[in-house]
Design a protein around this motif. Structure first.
Motif, PDB file in Angstrom:
ATOM      1  N   ILE A   1       0.826  -1.209   0.000  1.00  0.00           N
ATOM      2  CA  ILE A   1       0.000   0.000   0.000  1.00  0.00           C
ATOM      3  C   ILE A   1       0.861   1.260   0.000  1.00  0.00           C
ATOM      4  O   ILE A   1       0.477   2.295  -0.544  1.00  0.00           O
ATOM      5  N   LEU A   2       2.075   1.155   0.598  1.00  0.00           N
ATOM      6  CA  LEU A   2       2.922   2.336   0.720  1.00  0.00           C
ATOM      7  C   LEU A   2       3.720   2.536  -0.572  1.00  0.00           C
ATOM      8  O   LEU A   2       4.939   2.371  -0.628  1.00  0.00           O
ATOM      9  N   SER A   3       2.976   2.896  -1.626  1.00  0.00           N
ATOM     10  CA  SER A   3       3.581   3.136  -2.941  1.00  0.00           C
ATOM     11  C   SER A   3       2.995   4.412  -3.520  1.00  0.00           C
ATOM     12  O   SER A   3       1.817   4.723  -3.305  1.00  0.00           O
ATOM     13  N   MET A   4       3.811   5.115  -4.306  1.00  0.00           N
ATOM     14  CA  MET A   4       3.359   6.367  -4.893  1.00  0.00           C
ATOM     15  C   MET A   4       2.103   6.176  -5.742  1.00  0.00           C
ATOM     16  O   MET A   4       1.247   7.065  -5.813  1.00  0.00           O
TER      17      MET A   4
ATOM     18  N   TYR B   1      -2.437   7.027   1.705  1.00  0.00           N
ATOM     19  CA  TYR B   1      -2.431   5.998   0.668  1.00  0.00           C
ATOM     20  C   TYR B   1      -3.706   5.163   0.791  1.00  0.00           C
ATOM     21  O   TYR B   1      -4.269   5.023   1.883  1.00  0.00           O
ATOM     22  N   ALA B   2      -4.156   4.614  -0.349  1.00  0.00           N
ATOM     23  CA  ALA B   2      -5.407   3.849  -0.331  1.00  0.00           C
ATOM     24  C   ALA B   2      -5.358   2.681  -1.295  1.00  0.00           C
ATOM     25  O   ALA B   2      -4.773   2.763  -2.382  1.00  0.00           O
ATOM     26  N   ARG B   3      -5.985   1.581  -0.875  1.00  0.00           N
ATOM     27  CA  ARG B   3      -6.217   0.424  -1.726  1.00  0.00           C
ATOM     28  C   ARG B   3      -7.671  -0.011  -1.528  1.00  0.00           C
ATOM     29  O   ARG B   3      -8.293   0.285  -0.511  1.00  0.00           O
ATOM     30  N   THR B   4      -8.208  -0.727  -2.493  1.00  0.00           N
ATOM     31  CA  THR B   4      -9.565  -1.247  -2.367  1.00  0.00           C
ATOM     32  C   THR B   4      -9.548  -2.766  -2.492  1.00  0.00           C
ATOM     33  O   THR B   4      -8.746  -3.329  -3.246  1.00  0.00           O
ATOM     34  N   VAL B   5     -10.445  -3.388  -1.756  1.00  0.00           N
ATOM     35  CA  VAL B   5     -10.638  -4.838  -1.839  1.00  0.00           C
ATOM     36  C   VAL B   5     -12.126  -5.080  -2.074  1.00  0.00           C
ATOM     37  O   VAL B   5     -12.960  -4.680  -1.256  1.00  0.00           O
ATOM     38  N   TYR B   6     -12.434  -5.693  -3.203  1.00  0.00           N
ATOM     39  CA  TYR B   6     -13.827  -5.992  -3.533  1.00  0.00           C
ATOM     40  C   TYR B   6     -14.094  -7.445  -3.178  1.00  0.00           C
ATOM     41  O   TYR B   6     -13.521  -8.363  -3.772  1.00  0.00           O
ATOM     42  N   SER B   7     -14.947  -7.654  -2.189  1.00  0.00           N
ATOM     43  CA  SER B   7     -15.182  -9.017  -1.718  1.00  0.00           C
ATOM     44  C   SER B   7     -16.494  -9.049  -0.926  1.00  0.00           C
ATOM     45  O   SER B   7     -17.275  -8.101  -0.963  1.00  0.00           O
ATOM     46  N   ARG B   8     -16.688 -10.137  -0.203  1.00  0.00           N
ATOM     47  CA  ARG B   8     -17.889 -10.281   0.611  1.00  0.00           C
ATOM     48  C   ARG B   8     -17.552  -9.878   2.048  1.00  0.00           C
ATOM     49  O   ARG B   8     -16.742 -10.514   2.716  1.00  0.00           O
ATOM     50  N   PHE B   9     -18.194  -8.813   2.503  1.00  0.00           N
ATOM     51  CA  PHE B   9     -17.988  -8.301   3.852  1.00  0.00           C
ATOM     52  C   PHE B   9     -19.338  -8.174   4.555  1.00  0.00           C
ATOM     53  O   PHE B   9     -20.315  -7.728   3.951  1.00  0.00           O
ATOM     54  N   TYR B  10     -19.386  -8.561   5.797  1.00  0.00           N
ATOM     55  CA  TYR B  10     -20.612  -8.456   6.589  1.00  0.00           C
ATOM     56  C   TYR B  10     -21.815  -9.078   5.861  1.00  0.00           C
ATOM     57  O   TYR B  10     -22.917  -8.545   5.863  1.00  0.00           O
ATOM     58  N   GLY B  11     -21.586 -10.174   5.190  1.00  0.00           N
ATOM     59  CA  GLY B  11     -22.669 -10.905   4.554  1.00  0.00           C
ATOM     60  C   GLY B  11     -23.092 -10.393   3.198  1.00  0.00           C
ATOM     61  O   GLY B  11     -24.038 -10.924   2.596  1.00  0.00           O
ATOM     62  N   SER B  12     -22.423  -9.356   2.657  1.00  0.00           N
ATOM     63  CA  SER B  12     -22.802  -8.791   1.353  1.00  0.00           C
ATOM     64  C   SER B  12     -21.545  -8.415   0.571  1.00  0.00           C
ATOM     65  O   SER B  12     -20.507  -8.074   1.161  1.00  0.00           O
ATOM     66  N   THR B  13     -21.649  -8.448  -0.750  1.00  0.00           N
ATOM     67  CA  THR B  13     -20.519  -8.094  -1.603  1.00  0.00           C
ATOM     68  C   THR B  13     -20.427  -6.584  -1.742  1.00  0.00           C
ATOM     69  O   THR B  13     -21.371  -5.930  -2.211  1.00  0.00           O
ATOM     70  N   SER B  14     -19.303  -6.043  -1.333  1.00  0.00           N
ATOM     71  CA  SER B  14     -19.114  -4.594  -1.366  1.00  0.00           C
ATOM     72  C   SER B  14     -17.623  -4.282  -1.440  1.00  0.00           C
ATOM     73  O   SER B  14     -16.793  -5.180  -1.558  1.00  0.00           O
ATOM     74  N   THR B  15     -17.301  -2.998  -1.364  1.00  0.00           N
ATOM     75  CA  THR B  15     -15.916  -2.553  -1.504  1.00  0.00           C
ATOM     76  C   THR B  15     -15.382  -2.053  -0.179  1.00  0.00           C
ATOM     77  O   THR B  15     -15.995  -1.188   0.457  1.00  0.00           O
ATOM     78  N   MET B  16     -14.255  -2.591   0.230  1.00  0.00           N
ATOM     79  CA  MET B  16     -13.566  -2.107   1.432  1.00  0.00           C
ATOM     80  C   MET B  16     -12.458  -1.158   0.974  1.00  0.00           C
ATOM     81  O   MET B  16     -11.531  -1.556   0.266  1.00  0.00           O
ATOM     82  N   HIS B  17     -12.581   0.116   1.370  1.00  0.00           N
ATOM     83  CA  HIS B  17     -11.552   1.109   1.070  1.00  0.00           C
ATOM     84  C   HIS B  17     -10.586   1.141   2.256  1.00  0.00           C
ATOM     85  O   HIS B  17     -10.980   1.474   3.378  1.00  0.00           O
ATOM     86  N   ILE B  18      -9.333   0.788   1.994  1.00  0.00           N
ATOM     87  CA  ILE B  18      -8.335   0.709   3.056  1.00  0.00           C
ATOM     88  C   ILE B  18      -7.368   1.878   2.912  1.00  0.00           C
ATOM     89  O   ILE B  18      -6.768   2.079   1.848  1.00  0.00           O
TER      90      ILE B  18
END
Length: 538
Positions: free
Chosen positions: A309-312, A321-338
């Motif tokens: 994540i620590l990249s320009m 800095y930010a990355r996204t993970v698209y997966s199943r969270f809390y029982g539903s498919t959504s995007t986690m912005h980290i």
């Protein structure tokens, strides 16, 4: 016996007598009838006011409202629209500006359409009082005599009776009309605060998590606030024992009734549960929610992107800095912005290490520990506890390092296609609702309800909500000016109240010349001295 000649009501149909002759004729309510020692009929009675000049209407005093302070009496209230015809001085600047703010936002028309002209005028004048003076109505009659002009006069009994007369159907009619005026594709911040009360007659006041750290029962207040407008849109009250995350589904159920759609809801991590996330997806409601970093779903997502994540290429804001993970969270498919903030990480590590040092200092000073006391230190230390309470300890570096590795990370969950940088901006502006709650509790002084029944509480909360609309709009328009002049909200109101009008007994009205400061305040709100003169003279 407090009387105001501009307030009139219909004479009660029965149970009264009129005494006096000539100009002053007083009206009494008969409490009981009996024969005196001479056998003559007599009665006990209380004065409830006097007849007006035509002898057709009653000018009520405070006692009238004790006997007739119900919904019907408010509906029958007649307010004289004429300005004072006697020598007097009125400070009109604040009520003039608040009235113009209501008009510009469309609030005036909505209230008139919902409540009718007479009750609408009372409601808007009560709201103006709350913006200027707060939540205590003991001296509202004095304020009404000195700081209003065309607005209907107020007394404490009138306000209490009006609060009790506002129905649930009327409140919902206002909210539907008000919500329809909000901008398309708005972002609504949703949050909850609470109001404490000493009263025992309010059904919804219950013991629960008190945000003000007071040992009192409370009523919860859930509210939508538009990010674009910066204004509250809708609220509900519910029992103080219900936790926020449990009420989210019930709050969102109002959206269809209110006609709220195409809105993205922004909430803090306290609302992020499996049931709530599933409901938002099933109802096709867009959301951005904070996530507890210690939750398993968040930890797994962070571990997935931690190493790169620590990249320009992942820099979205200065130092973030930010990355996204698209997966199943809390029982539903959504995007986690980290997100990762190196500056915040260093601050959090220093706080963590300082906590460890403070705990170690306490352990050094102790000779014995109980099992319960030892548990307080197990997050950062290995405790070897003897049967007699003596102990040895050492730092648990594995746990300390495990806690430190998440420093600087935070996560936001969303079911929108919004880029991480915009998601972060939207969530950061969430504190606008906290500021509005602060205004509601402190500027409008609703930290204490100061009511004794459910009906008056609901009506008072509704008027406080409308007053908050005016207070926030005024603050928004004058934010730059107040910042330049370091002027508080109370000082701003005080400055406006220096604008005075003298009413002569021959009908003439003389307005004092306004100052440069007063003129500037009006200009920031899109008004001029001519608008003020027109208000006085028309």
């Amino acid at each position: 016996m407090a009387l105001c000649s501009r307030t009139k009501v219909k004479l009660p149909d029965k149970g009264i007598i009129i005494r006096g002759s000539g100009k002053h004729r007083y009206v009494y309510k008969v409490l009981s009838t009996f024969r005196n020692e001479n056998g003559q009929p007599t009665n006990t009675r209380k004065a409830i006011g006097k007849l007006d000049e035509k002898g057709e209407m009653l000018i009520p005093n405070d006692t009238y409202w004790e006997f007739y302070g119900d919904i019907a009496s408010v509906s029958d209230l007649v307010i004289s629209d004429s300005a004072p015809s006697f020598d007097s001085v009125r400070s009109i600047g604040a009520t003039f500006l608040i009235g113009r703010i209501f008009e510009s936002l469309g609030v005036t028309n909505i209230i008139k359409n919902t409540f009718g002209n007479s009750r609408a005028s009372l409601i808007m004048n009560i709201c103006a009082y709350m913006v200027c003076r707060g939540n205590v109505f003991e001296y509202v009659a004095d304020w009404s005599d000195e700081y209003t002009f065309k607005e209907p006069p107020l007394t404490s009994p009138v306000t209490s009776s009006l609060f009790a007369s506002i129905t649930y159907e009327e409140r919902m009619a206002f909210f539907r009309a008000w919500a329809s005026l909000q901008a398309d594709n708005e972002h609504f911040v949703y949050d909850v605060t609470s109001f404490s009360s000493y009263a025992t007659g309010i059904a919804e006041t219950e013991w629960g998590y008190n945000r003000d750290k007071e040992k009192l029962p409370q009523i919860n207040f859930g509210c939508y606030l538009g990010q674009k407008s910066g204004l509250p849109v809708f609220y509900v009250t519910y029992p103080g024992s219900i936790v926020d995350k449990s009420h989210l589904i019930y709050m969102m159920a109002y959206n269809e009734t209110l006609g709220i759609s195409k809105v993205c809801f922004i909430m803090d991590r306290g609302f992020c549960t499996t049931d709530n996330v599933k409901y938002m997806h099933a109802s096709q409601l867009s959301y951005i929610m904070g996530v507890e970093i210690r939750h398993k779903a968040a930890r797994e997502a962070v571990d997935e992107v931690r190493d790169d994540i620590l990249s320009m290429r992942h820099l979205v804001k200065a130092g973030i800095y930010a990355r996204t993970v698209y997966s199943r969270f809390y029982g539903s498919t959504s995007t986690m912005h980290i997100f990762f903030d190196p500056g915040m990480a260093e601050c959090q590590r220093r706080d963590l290490y300082r906590t460890v040092e403070v705990e170690e200092e306490k352990l050094c000073q102790l000779e014995q520990l109980t099992k319960k006391e030892a548990k307080r230190y197990l997050n950062h230390f290995i405790i070897d506890l003897g049967k007699d309470g003596t102990f040895k300890y050492e730092r648990n570096y594995e746990k300390i390092d495990e806690a430190a590795k998440d420093c600087g990370f935070f996560c936001l969950l969303s079911n929108t296609d919004t880029e991480s940088s915009e998601v972060l901006d939207l969530f950061r502006r969430k504190d606008s609702i906290e500021k509005s709650f602060d205004d509601l509790k402190n500027h409008i002084d609703m930290k204490r309800l100061r009511t004794h029944s459910s009906n008056t509480t609901e009506g008072k909360m509704f008027c406080a909500f409308i007053a908050l609309i005016a207070a926030l709009e005024m603050a928004k328009k004058l934010s730059l000016y107040r910042k330049e002049k370091s002027m508080s909200k109370a000082a701003l109101i005080s400055e406006l109240e220096k604008i005075k009008v003298v009413f002569m007994n021959n009908g003439r009205r003389l307005m004092n010349p306004i100052t440069k400061t007063q003129r500037t305040i009006l200009e920031y709100c899109g008004l001029s001295e001519n608008d003020l003169k027109s208000y006085v003279n028309n």
